[in-house]
Design an enzyme around this catalytic site. Sequence first.
Site, PDB file in Angstrom:
ATOM      1  N   TYR A  94       4.623  -0.364   4.130  1.00  0.00           N
ATOM      2  CA  TYR A  94       4.170   0.370   5.302  1.00  0.00           C
ATOM      3  C   TYR A  94       3.181   1.442   4.860  1.00  0.00           C
ATOM      4  O   TYR A  94       3.121   1.810   3.685  1.00  0.00           O
ATOM      5  CB  TYR A  94       5.377   1.004   6.016  1.00  0.00           C
ATOM      6  CG  TYR A  94       5.066   1.520   7.399  1.00  0.00           C
ATOM      7  CD1 TYR A  94       4.658   0.662   8.410  1.00  0.00           C
ATOM      8  CD2 TYR A  94       5.177   2.875   7.705  1.00  0.00           C
ATOM      9  CE1 TYR A  94       4.382   1.127   9.685  1.00  0.00           C
ATOM     10  CE2 TYR A  94       4.907   3.351   8.978  1.00  0.00           C
ATOM     11  CZ  TYR A  94       4.508   2.483   9.961  1.00  0.00           C
ATOM     12  OH  TYR A  94       4.229   2.939  11.221  1.00  0.00           O
ATOM     13  N   GLY A 287       0.053  -6.781  13.908  1.00  0.00           N
ATOM     14  CA  GLY A 287      -0.447  -8.081  13.476  1.00  0.00           C
ATOM     15  C   GLY A 287       0.674  -9.070  13.288  1.00  0.00           C
ATOM     16  O   GLY A 287       0.886  -9.589  12.186  1.00  0.00           O
TER      17      GLY A 287
END
Length: 348
Positions: A94, A287
């Site tokens: 992340y 995404g």
Amino acid sequence: MWGCGALLGARTRSRLWREVLVAWGRRWSAAAPYSASAEPSRVRALVYGHHGDPAKVVELKDLELAAVGGSDVHVRMLAAPINPSDINMIQGNYGLLPKLPAVGGNEGVGQVVAVGSSVTGVKPGDWVIPANAGLGTWRTEAVFSEEALIGVPSDIPLQSAATLSVNPCTAYRMLMDFEQLQPGDSVIQNASNSGVGQAVIQIAAALGLRTVNVVRDRPDIQKLTDRLKNLGAEHVLTEEELRKHEMKNFFKDMPQPRLALNCVGGKSSTELLRHLAPGGTMVTYGGMAKQPVIASVSQLIFKDLKLRGFWLSQWKKDHSPGRRPTRLREVARNRPKVTDTKTVRSRA
């Protein structure tokens, strides 16, 4: 997430969810109600010491509860969700990673138990949520600095409060910041049954905006369609329907969208671009397809379309912290409903 936009396998989230239920449920299912007069020195938390598969690296541990200093707030956690960004943070992929070892969880809601002598913004009994990601909400209690928390109304549903700081805020900012939309304008989005997607539907309806909501086809598509329309969706289409030739007539009865919100990427995002009005903007905040966004040269040149990205954590860095509580109250007033949200409730 913010936004919502991290990449996550359904099995991984389901596996972690089961781990959380087993670990937390056994501990608290028969626990006595919390007593502020008997503050425990140790609390329970879901901790990871290194990055990897959440089902393997997250452990239920006892942590020592820190003393409350002058600017500190002692918080008992009431509920905390599992978001894709929580999973990605544990996996180590992340955009924001806390120092290890770390407690999992980026959002949730807690109740103030006690405050330090210099705390002025909250008082015992108030509900609070994290001001930023990475606070570590998967725990029974904690002592946080006052600046790490934001007070929220306690008269909203618990699940709404626990999930207020990420998905609804992402939806609100994307609706407000990229196009100057007016009542009657339309917005198109994919992943419309996601947390952000459902918040977009509800906030857009409150603002008088019309929504075209794209979802993947499934056996119970009518059930999903009805649920999203009950939230305020005007149109619900499958990815396959969006690609049909007949879609060229769809926007004769409503204005072409000037804003598209993309959480999928790949072919789905290409289709959103195809239906944008000239000069419109597509904002990508996730995404899920793990495929790149592809825009044709003709769309960029002849339709003057704009491609933007959005990440709530970066937005918070770029804006004054003093203005955030006001914005959160604006979102809370619209009170997006929470559906199909896996939320862990803590009863220490």
